[in-house]
Enzyme design. Structure first.
Site, short mmCIF file in Angstrom:
data_model
loop_
_atom_site.label_atom_id
_atom_site.label_comp_id
_atom_site.label_asym_id
_atom_site.label_seq_id
_atom_site.Cartn_x
_atom_site.Cartn_y
_atom_site.Cartn_z
N CYS A 181 0.86 -1.18 0.00
CA CYS A 181 0.00 0.00 0.00
C CYS A 181 0.90 1.23 0.00
O CYS A 181 2.08 1.13 0.27
CB CYS A 181 -0.92 0.00 1.21
SG CYS A 181 -2.32 1.13 0.99
N CYS B 171 -4.01 5.96 -0.07
CA CYS B 171 -3.46 4.70 -0.56
C CYS B 171 -3.06 4.73 -2.03
O CYS B 171 -2.62 3.71 -2.59
CB CYS B 171 -4.44 3.57 -0.28
SG CYS B 171 -4.92 3.47 1.46
N LYS C 178 -12.34 -5.19 1.65
CA LYS C 178 -11.81 -4.34 2.71
C LYS C 178 -12.74 -3.14 2.87
O LYS C 178 -12.95 -2.38 1.92
CB LYS C 178 -10.40 -3.88 2.38
CG LYS C 178 -9.82 -2.93 3.42
CD LYS C 178 -8.38 -2.58 3.16
CE LYS C 178 -7.89 -1.58 4.18
NZ LYS C 178 -6.50 -1.21 3.97
N LYS D 223 -11.89 -7.99 5.61
CA LYS D 223 -11.32 -7.12 6.65
C LYS D 223 -12.24 -5.94 6.90
O LYS D 223 -12.66 -5.33 5.92
CB LYS D 223 -9.96 -6.62 6.15
CG LYS D 223 -9.29 -5.64 7.07
CD LYS D 223 -8.05 -5.09 6.43
CE LYS D 223 -7.53 -3.97 7.32
NZ LYS D 223 -6.53 -3.19 6.70
N SER E 141 -6.89 -3.84 14.21
CA SER E 141 -6.40 -3.15 15.41
C SER E 141 -7.50 -2.76 16.39
O SER E 141 -7.37 -3.00 17.59
CB SER E 141 -5.58 -1.93 15.00
OG SER E 141 -6.36 -1.04 14.21
C1 PBG Z 1 -3.17 0.05 4.76
C2 PBG Z 1 -3.74 -0.81 5.80
C3 PBG Z 1 -4.59 -0.48 6.87
C4 PBG Z 1 -4.74 -1.65 7.63
C5 PBG Z 1 -4.03 -2.64 7.00
N1 PBG Z 1 -3.42 -2.12 5.86
C6 PBG Z 1 -5.16 0.80 7.27
C7 PBG Z 1 -6.14 1.50 6.44
O1 PBG Z 1 -6.60 1.01 5.41
O2 PBG Z 1 -6.44 2.63 6.82
C8 PBG Z 1 -5.53 -1.74 8.92
C9 PBG Z 1 -5.07 -2.81 9.86
C10 PBG Z 1 -5.58 -2.71 11.25
O3 PBG Z 1 -6.41 -1.85 11.62
O4 PBG Z 1 -5.14 -3.54 12.05
N2 PBG Z 1 -4.02 0.50 3.77
#
Ligand code: PBG
Length: 340
Positions: free
Chosen positions: A134, A144, A209, A262, A288
């Site tokens: 990313c 991104c 996602k 996700k 997270s």
């Molecule tokens: C990068 C990415 C993100 C996460 C994984 N890859 C953040 C986002 O899309 O803002 C989130 C992972 C997590 O919250 O543990 N694009």
């Protein structure tokens, strides 16, 4: 005629209480274990790691207790510990030296993730290294892809994402995992890898996602919060599940080897639907925010962390995930080892 009716009536009685008592198989832990339908297994886990430049850095992420930003000199010992716990894979996120408009360090051959891959593969060659592909950690605007006229421009971003995946694979990454949600990124990455003699490198696509509030703590960890706007114009709208199937379908057509849903917890129905409709391995990302909520409530003494974390991961697996990416991986692997 009369007699037959009675048989049916008897059968229907015997099909229920008091002949049937489901409590019979719940009487002891041994019995419960024998009839258990879903088992947590450390071999299904992927543990995320945040890597950064510098020396002797092990900086705890405030909102994600027990998770750290690591400098590369401290990485081998950590990877050895992860391997000893029986966790087969790590997922790498990088913090660059500097950010710019086009995320240059993401695709630099000596970018932080590329160097981390080399360090890990040298220290523990059997550890599977998955890299998050990313630009958001590397761009000054925190989006991104590249920005044109105030929005993330899809097609020019593909080349940079493909170059990033290529740099990771060249450094020795075992699997590349695009998380940007640009249309066509899997095809672009597959083409570049194939043209570069890396046809054997699998792609784990973050296919479904969602634009989720659950990524909050991660953005602190990866220092990747968008500097303006949000990600709703490229990540999926949380209420949609049919659209998730279309995303997965396209990624499969474009060459994805593993598809991902996700976040996990608020999207168990999506995991189940993807599992039922596709025969590829399905990964789920226990993100997270899902982790931090458990940690915070446990710290307040409101919940039993060990029990809740295992119950959550069991739910994700029961929904159909083959692979679970989770910040709980080390803790749960320790608990599983202790109960063996
Ligand atoms: C990068 C990415 C993100 C996460 C994984 N890859 C953040 C986002 O899309 O803002 C989130 C992972 C997590 O919250 O543990 N694009």
């Amino acid at each position: 005629m009369q007699a037959r009716k009675n048989v049916v009536a008897d059968l229907s009685t015997s099909a229920g209480f008091p002949v049937q008592r489901l409590r019979r198989l719940r009487g002891s832990e041994t019995l419960r274990q024998m009839v258990r339908e879903t088992r947590l297994d450390s071999r299904d886990f992927v543990y995320p790691l945040f890597v950064m430049h510098g020396r002797d850095v092990k900086r705890e992420i405030a909102s994600m207790p027990g998770n750290y930003q690591w400098s590369l000199d401290l990485l081998p010992a950590e990877i050895e510990e992860i391997a000893k716990l029986g966790i087969p894979a790590v997922l790498l996120f990088g913090l660059p030296v500097a950010k710019d408009e086009v995320g240059s360090e993401a695709y630099d051959d000596h970018g932080i993730v590329q160097e981390a891959v080399r360090v890990i593969k040298k220290a523990v060659p059997e550890m599977l290294v998955v890299t998050d592909v990313c630009l958001c950690e590397y761009t000054s605007h925190g989006h991104c892809g590249v920005i044109k006229n105030g929005t993330v421009d899809n097609d020019p971003s593909l080349d940079l994402l493909a170059r990033t995946a290529l740099a990771h694979a060249r450094a020795g990454a075992d699997i590349v995992a695009p998380s940007d949600m640009m249309d066509g990124r899997v095809a672009a990455i597959r083409r570049v890898l194939d043209e570069s003699g890396l046809a054997g490198t699998p792609i784990m696509a973050y296919s479904a996602k969602y634009a989720s509030g659950f990524y909050g703590p991660f953005r602190e960890a990866a220092e990747s919060a968008p500097q303006f706007g949000d990600r709703r114009a490229y990540q999926m709208d949380p209420p949609n599940v049919r659209e998730a199937i279309r995303e997965v379908e396209l990624d499969v057509l474009e060459g994805a080897d593993i598809v991902m849903v996700k976040p996990a917890l608020a999207y168990l129905d999506v995991i189940k639907e993807v599992r039922q409709r596709f025969d590829l391995p399905v990964a789920a990302y226990n993100v997270s925010g899902e982790f931090s909520m458990v940690k915070a409530a446990a710290r307040l003494g409101w919940i039993d962390e060990k029990r809740i974390a295992q119950e959550i991961l069991t739910g994700i697996k029961r929904a159909g995930a083959d692979i679970i990416i989770t910040y709980h991986a080390k803790d749960i692997a320790k608990w599983l080892q202790a109960s063996e």
